[in-house]
Every structure is written in structure tokens, then in C-alpha cells.
Write an enzyme that holds these catalytic residues in place. Structure first.
Site, PDB file in Angstrom:
ATOM      1  N   HIS A 213      48.084  49.206  34.243  1.00 57.75           N
ATOM      2  CA  HIS A 213      47.024  48.177  34.277  1.00 57.75           C
ATOM      3  C   HIS A 213      46.365  48.160  35.658  1.00 57.75           C
ATOM      4  O   HIS A 213      46.779  47.441  36.565  1.00 57.75           O
ATOM      5  CB  HIS A 213      47.644  46.810  33.948  1.00 57.75           C
ATOM      6  CG  HIS A 213      46.628  45.757  33.632  1.00 57.75           C
ATOM      7  ND1 HIS A 213      46.778  44.871  32.597  1.00 57.75           N
ATOM      8  CD2 HIS A 213      45.442  45.437  34.220  1.00 57.75           C
ATOM      9  CE1 HIS A 213      45.737  44.058  32.555  1.00 57.75           C
ATOM     10  NE2 HIS A 213      44.912  44.383  33.540  1.00 57.75           N
TER      11      HIS A 213
ATOM     12  N   HIS B 221      42.420  48.409  37.805  1.00 57.64           N
ATOM     13  CA  HIS B 221      40.947  48.350  37.721  1.00 57.64           C
ATOM     14  C   HIS B 221      40.389  49.284  38.790  1.00 57.64           C
ATOM     15  O   HIS B 221      40.672  49.101  39.977  1.00 57.64           O
ATOM     16  CB  HIS B 221      40.446  46.929  37.962  1.00 57.64           C
ATOM     17  CG  HIS B 221      40.904  45.965  36.910  1.00 57.64           C
ATOM     18  ND1 HIS B 221      40.180  45.721  35.764  1.00 57.64           N
ATOM     19  CD2 HIS B 221      42.027  45.212  36.800  1.00 57.64           C
ATOM     20  CE1 HIS B 221      40.824  44.838  35.010  1.00 57.64           C
ATOM     21  NE2 HIS B 221      41.956  44.516  35.614  1.00 57.64           N
ATOM     22  N   LEU B 222      39.623  50.297  38.358  1.00 62.25           N
ATOM     23  CA  LEU B 222      39.076  51.260  39.318  1.00 62.25           C
ATOM     24  C   LEU B 222      37.632  50.973  39.717  1.00 62.25           C
ATOM     25  O   LEU B 222      37.141  51.524  40.688  1.00 62.25           O
ATOM     26  CB  LEU B 222      39.204  52.687  38.778  1.00 62.25           C
ATOM     27  CG  LEU B 222      40.635  53.244  38.707  1.00 62.25           C
ATOM     28  CD1 LEU B 222      40.636  54.671  38.161  1.00 62.25           C
ATOM     29  CD2 LEU B 222      41.324  53.192  40.060  1.00 62.25           C
ATOM     30  N   ARG B 223      36.937  50.164  38.977  1.00 60.31           N
ATOM     31  CA  ARG B 223      35.585  49.666  39.347  1.00 60.31           C
ATOM     32  C   ARG B 223      34.472  50.705  39.302  1.00 60.31           C
ATOM     33  O   ARG B 223      33.350  50.392  39.718  1.00 60.31           O
ATOM     34  CB  ARG B 223      35.596  49.018  40.732  1.00 60.31           C
ATOM     35  CG  ARG B 223      36.639  47.943  40.937  1.00 60.31           C
ATOM     36  CD  ARG B 223      36.494  46.781  39.996  1.00 60.31           C
ATOM     37  NE  ARG B 223      37.313  45.642  40.384  1.00 60.31           N
ATOM     38  CZ  ARG B 223      37.774  44.741  39.525  1.00 60.31           C
ATOM     39  NH1 ARG B 223      37.518  44.836  38.244  1.00 60.31           N
ATOM     40  NH2 ARG B 223      38.501  43.734  39.942  1.00 60.31           N
TER      41      ARG B 223
ATOM     42  N   ASN C 153      36.513  47.156  32.291  1.00 63.89           N
ATOM     43  CA  ASN C 153      35.484  46.188  32.712  1.00 63.89           C
ATOM     44  C   ASN C 153      34.682  46.663  33.924  1.00 63.89           C
ATOM     45  O   ASN C 153      34.633  46.023  34.970  1.00 63.89           O
ATOM     46  CB  ASN C 153      36.072  44.792  32.948  1.00 63.89           C
ATOM     47  CG  ASN C 153      37.187  44.768  33.972  1.00 63.89           C
ATOM     48  OD1 ASN C 153      37.771  45.805  34.297  1.00 63.89           O
ATOM     49  ND2 ASN C 153      37.485  43.603  34.500  1.00 63.89           N
TER      50      ASN C 153
ATOM     51  N   ASP D  71      40.214  43.615  28.535  1.00 58.15           N
ATOM     52  CA  ASP D  71      40.868  42.942  29.659  1.00 58.15           C
ATOM     53  C   ASP D  71      39.878  42.229  30.577  1.00 58.15           C
ATOM     54  O   ASP D  71      38.797  42.733  30.881  1.00 58.15           O
ATOM     55  CB  ASP D  71      41.693  43.927  30.480  1.00 58.15           C
ATOM     56  CG  ASP D  71      42.444  43.209  31.576  1.00 58.15           C
ATOM     57  OD1 ASP D  71      43.270  42.352  31.253  1.00 58.15           O
ATOM     58  OD2 ASP D  71      42.164  43.459  32.768  1.00 58.15           O
TER      59      ASP D  71
ATOM     60  N   HIS E 194      44.530  40.726  26.655  1.00 58.36           N
ATOM     61  CA  HIS E 194      44.431  39.693  27.701  1.00 58.36           C
ATOM     62  C   HIS E 194      44.433  38.365  26.949  1.00 58.36           C
ATOM     63  O   HIS E 194      43.479  38.056  26.234  1.00 58.36           O
ATOM     64  CB  HIS E 194      43.139  39.888  28.500  1.00 58.36           C
ATOM     65  CG  HIS E 194      42.888  38.829  29.531  1.00 58.36           C
ATOM     66  ND1 HIS E 194      42.780  39.113  30.868  1.00 58.36           N
ATOM     67  CD2 HIS E 194      42.727  37.493  29.430  1.00 58.36           C
ATOM     68  CE1 HIS E 194      42.556  37.994  31.555  1.00 58.36           C
ATOM     69  NE2 HIS E 194      42.529  36.988  30.686  1.00 58.36           N
TER      70      HIS E 194
ATOM     71  N   ASP F 289      48.038  45.155  37.733  1.00 57.58           N
ATOM     72  CA  ASP F 289      46.746  44.473  37.558  1.00 57.58           C
ATOM     73  C   ASP F 289      45.924  44.555  38.855  1.00 57.58           C
ATOM     74  O   ASP F 289      45.273  43.583  39.271  1.00 57.58           O
ATOM     75  CB  ASP F 289      46.908  43.014  37.105  1.00 57.58           C
ATOM     76  CG  ASP F 289      45.592  42.455  36.540  1.00 57.58           C
ATOM     77  OD1 ASP F 289      44.616  43.219  36.442  1.00 57.58           O
ATOM     78  OD2 ASP F 289      45.546  41.256  36.220  1.00 57.58           O
TER      79      ASP F 289
ATOM     80  N   HIS G 127      38.356  43.415  44.880  1.00 56.69           N
ATOM     81  CA  HIS G 127      37.100  42.682  45.050  1.00 56.69           C
ATOM     82  C   HIS G 127      36.751  42.715  46.534  1.00 56.69           C
ATOM     83  O   HIS G 127      37.640  42.765  47.388  1.00 56.69           O
ATOM     84  CB  HIS G 127      37.231  41.235  44.597  1.00 56.69           C
ATOM     85  CG  HIS G 127      37.378  41.071  43.114  1.00 56.69           C
ATOM     86  ND1 HIS G 127      36.378  41.379  42.218  1.00 56.69           N
ATOM     87  CD2 HIS G 127      38.429  40.648  42.359  1.00 56.69           C
ATOM     88  CE1 HIS G 127      36.793  41.139  40.986  1.00 56.69           C
ATOM     89  NE2 HIS G 127      38.043  40.707  41.033  1.00 56.69           N
TER      90      HIS G 127
HETATM   91  O1  DOR Z   1      42.693  38.596  37.970  1.00 53.85           O
HETATM   92  C1  DOR Z   1      42.170  39.394  37.209  1.00 53.85           C
HETATM   93  N1  DOR Z   1      41.240  40.271  37.636  1.00 53.85           N
HETATM   94  N2  DOR Z   1      42.515  39.384  35.925  1.00 53.85           N
HETATM   95  C2  DOR Z   1      41.872  40.104  34.998  1.00 53.85           C
HETATM   96  O2  DOR Z   1      42.246  40.060  33.856  1.00 53.85           O
HETATM   97  C3  DOR Z   1      40.682  40.900  35.383  1.00 53.85           C
HETATM   98  C4  DOR Z   1      40.777  41.302  36.794  1.00 53.85           C
HETATM   99  C5  DOR Z   1      39.503  41.893  37.336  1.00 53.85           C
HETATM  100  O3  DOR Z   1      38.901  42.735  36.670  1.00 53.85           O
HETATM  101  O4  DOR Z   1      39.132  41.552  38.455  1.00 53.85           O
END
Ligand code: DOR
Length: 428
Positions: A64, A66-68, A98, A156, A183, A309, A313
Site C-alpha cells: 500500500h 502512493h507514488l503520485r 489516486n 483507496d 478503503h 500507506d 504530500h
Molecule cells: O492518509 C491517507 N492518505 N489515506 C488515504 O487513504 C489516502 C492517502 C493519500 O493518498 O494521501
């Protein structure tokens, strides 16, 4: 090219192995495993690594991440995320859809895979969206996405609120032999919330997200999976109720699996003191009762996997008023050490932890990883369990620095990360 990993303690839950042994890698595969391995003949292409005192395990898998990329490259790219993964001891990662555009089509899945191949650091497994733009209305082309290389489906970041669509998603995915990663958060109950509903949120004057927002959706997904005989995987479990529901469902034989994130078994909502947006995540950090339940769930096998996860950011999304801050914290480079605390505290054995960070994620994602069996891909993580270090984000590979663990003193670190027989990370 051959690599001999000599004298390390090898733990491989897929073979019930825990012993001091040698491991031989030839090219991209595991060629031999045993005590006192010696190779006759030409040794000119053999590199010997003396690993006495180190722990050697099947390459860790973060199911899990997130590579953005595409769309938010200023937060993370496939390359920076892959480098962060390798530095954290991960040889494989599954990346959530996402992005912008959302990974809901073959072209986005193929783009991510092409990027991952070009940078050639870790194995990247794209997770495709359940619904178009993850808007919860129209289901995506599952078979096409599978053919493009997606390994699972998830919206997600959001719940699939439409139960009819979720039912169809579970049925289609099951027919293709693929998991749906859910999710769980009722969006109406969670609406407007910024923190766990309870004493801390009240004290801080923040709108709350109640536990039942998660419990309700976990219960619904279990009900759909039970009714249809399909499998469902519950992402980032954070409540005492969700753990109990999953435990009971497993007892009844429902095909449910689940994961927990290090922040949910390490921190409570007290971390939000001073409105620290770095601790703002979805689902939110909860109470000590919830943290204890997640730990108990890991211990008794209710929760099958640990997943970071990793949610990068930038300051643009985090250095703002709490209500407006984005959810998420980075995790690839802290996940292993935070998880090793569970071993130190007697919650898990080392073998159980390796299962939750390698063997089990491989089984859930149905990818041919998570083992050191002869002939398997030579994805290997070597750890130094004694290394003490301080979380210093300026030394992290991730492009984003949003973690509340800055300054924490941790123990245990990746020493070598070997992917397909090649060393991709080496501790200095
Ligand atoms: O805290 C989170 N950030 N929970 C998620 O389910 C998505 C993720 C995100 O994409 O930043």
C-alpha cells in the site's frame, strides 16, 4: 553474476526456516540455500558478502504505497518512491491509483510500469481503480487493466459507497483471481471530519470522524464477500470494531484479509497536539484502545499484513490550517523500524513480522514473491537489527518529508536490498 550471502540468520516463513545459513544467487534467481555453501570451479564472477549477525529475509513487500505519478510529481515520482522503497528494505511495492489522471485505464497502468522499468529499482505493481476516476459510479474495465499489468483494484482514499458496485467489483475481481483492496470509511459519517471523534478532537475543536464510519463499511464489505463467496482485503484497519468484525468473519470462513499501517499501531490521536498536520491521516489516528486492538489483531493473525500507506504530500498541502491539510504521511523509510518495535515489545515474533511484510502480501496480491525457495526471484532484504538511528528526513529518498516521526530514535534498518539479484540499496 553470482552473489553469495554468507553466514546471516535466514528467516523465511514460506519454508518455516530460521537458521544461520548461506544463500547463493545466480543471475536473477535463488540458486542454493544451505550451511557452508562452497562453489567449485571458476569464482571470478562470485561476490561474497559476509553477513554474520545480519538478518536475511525474502524481499519485503509494501502492498500500500502512493507514488503520485502521473500528476503530482512534485510530491513523489515512480523513481523517488522506488528509491525510498529500496532504502526502506522493500523490493516490491503496490501503488495506489489516486494519481492524476487516476489509474483507471490501461494507458495509466502501462505508463507506471514503463516508468518503473526505466528506473529499474524495485518491482512496482500498479493497483487500478475500482471505478472511473474513483468516483464510485461506473466500474472500470477490470480485464483490460489486468492485461495491462494491474494486480488489484481499489478506490483507496475513498470508500466505494455504492454497495451494488462493490458487489460487482468483488465478483469480477474474483473471477479474474485478483483482490479488491477496500478503503473503509462511510463518507457521510466521516464528512467534514478532520480527526478521530473523541476527547482529543473535542479539546482541539476539530470535527470528528467516528469509529463507526470504518466499522460500518468493514461490516458491509464482509457481508458482501460472505454472500457472494468472494474475497476482500481491508486496507489500513484502525478501529477496535473493525478488528473484531474481521476476526469473527475469518472464524466463519469468510475470505477476508486485512492490513495495518505502522502509524495505526504506534500513535494515538494525542499526536495531533499542537495541530500537527503531519499526523493527519485517513483513517485518522485513534485512541489507545484502538491501537491495542490493532496490535492484538496483528498478534492473533486477524490482520495479515503490515502496509505503510506511504502518502507523500508537500508543504503546500500540509503547512495549512488543520481542516484544510491533506491526509497522509510518508512511511516507506520508517515502516520496517516501526514494525520491529512490535517484535521488541513481544507482540510479534520476527518470523511473524516477516510473514506480514513479505510472504502474506505476496499471497494476498497473488504475486510470485515473498519466498527464498530455490528458483524464486532473487529479491532479498538484509537487515541490521541492532542499528540505532534517528529519523532525519533530510536523509530520506522520498521527495516529501511529511512524517510525525521526525527525531524518533529507532532500532533496525535495511542493510542491503537486493532486487532480481542486483543490489539496489546498501547501507553506508
Ligand atoms: O492518509 C491517507 N492518505 N489515506 C488515504 O487513504 C489516502 C492517502 C493519500 O493518498 O494521501
Amino acid at each position: 553474476m553470482r552473489l553469495l550471502l554468507r553466514g546471516g540468520r535466514i528467516i523465511d516463513p514460506s519454508q518455516q526456516l530460521d537458521d544461520q545459513m548461506d544463500l547463493l544467487i545466480e543471475g536473477r534467481t535463488i540458486a542454493d540455500l544451505g550451511k557452508g555453501l562452497t562453489r567449485a570451479g571458476d569464482e571470478s564472477d562470485l561476490t561474497i558478502l559476509e553477513l554474520e549477525g545480519k538478518l536475511v529475509v525474502p524481499g519485503l513487500i509494501d502492498m500500500h504505497t502512493h507514488l503520485r505519478e502521473p500528476g503530482f510529481e512534485y510530491k513523489e515520482t515512480v523513481r523517488t518512491g522506488s528509491l525510498a522503497a529500496a532504502a526502506g528494505g522493500f523490493t516490491s511495492i503496490a501503488c495506489m491509483p489516486n494519481t492524476d489522471p487516476v489509474n483507471d485505464t490501461r494507458s495509466v497502468t502501462e505508463f507506471i510500469l514503463r516508468k518503473a522499468r526505466q528506473c529499474g529499482v524495485v518491482n512496482v505493481y500498479p493497483v487500478a481503480a475500482v471505478s472511473k476516476s474513483s468516483e464510485g459510479a461506473v466500474i472500470t474495465e477490470f480485464a483490460d487493466l489486468r492485461d495491462a499489468g494491474a494486480v488489484a483494484f481499489s478506490d483507496d482514499g475513498k470508500s466505494v459507497m455504492n454497495s451494488g458496485l462493490m458487489r460487482r467489483a468483488l465478483e469480477y475481481a474474483d473471477a479474474l483471481g485478483m483482490p479488491v483492496i477496500s478503503h473503509c470509511e462511510d463518507m457521510d459519517l466521516a464528512a467534514g471530519g478532520a480527526a478521530n471523534e473523541g476527547v482529543v478532537a473535542t479539546r482541539l475543536g476539530l470535527r470528528g470522524i467516528p469509529n463507526i464510519a470504518e466499522d460500518l463499511m468493514v461490516g458491509r464489505d464482509i457481508a458482501i464477500a460472505e454472500y457472494t463467496g468472494t474475497a476482500v482485503h481491508i486496507a489500513h484497519v484502525s478501529t477496535v470494531g473493525a478488528v473484531a468484525l474481521i476476526r469473527e468473519a475469518k472464524r466463519r470462513g469468510v475470505r477476508v484479509t486485512a492490513e495495518a499501517a505502522p502509524h495505526h499501531f504506534t500513535l494515538t490521536d494525542e499526536a495531533l497536539q499542537d495541530y500537527d498536520t503531519r499526523a493527519k491521516v485517513s483513517p485518522p489516528l485513534r485512541t489507545m484502545g484502538d491501537v491495542s486492538a490493532v496490535r492484538e489483531g496483528l498478534k492473533d493473525g486477524t490482520l495479515d499484513a503490515v502496509a505503510s500507506d506511504h502518502a507523500p504530500h508537500s508543504t503546500l498541502e500540509k503547512d495549512v490550517e488543520f481542516d484544510y491539510a491533506a491526509n497522509g504521511m510518508i512511511g516507506l523509510e520508517t515502516s520496517l523500524a516501526l514494525s520491529l518495535r512490535l517484535v521488541e515489545e513481544g507482540v510479534l515474533t520476527l518470523d511473524q513480522l516477516v510473514a506480514k511484510m513479505s510472504t502474506n502480501p505476496a499471497k494476498i496480491l497473488r504475486i510470485p514473491k515473498g519466498t527464498l525457495r530455490l528458483g524464486a526471484d532473487a529479491d532479498v532484504t538484509v537487515m541490521d537489527l541492532d542499528e540505532e538511528w534517528t529519523v532525519d528526513v533530510t536523509r530520506f529518498q522520498s521527495r516529501s518529508k511529511n512524517t510525525p516521526f521526525i527525531g524518533w530514535r529507532l532500532r533496525g534498518k535495511a542493510f542491503l536490498t537486493i532486487v532480481g539479484g542486483e543490489i539496489k540499496y546498501r547501507a553506508r
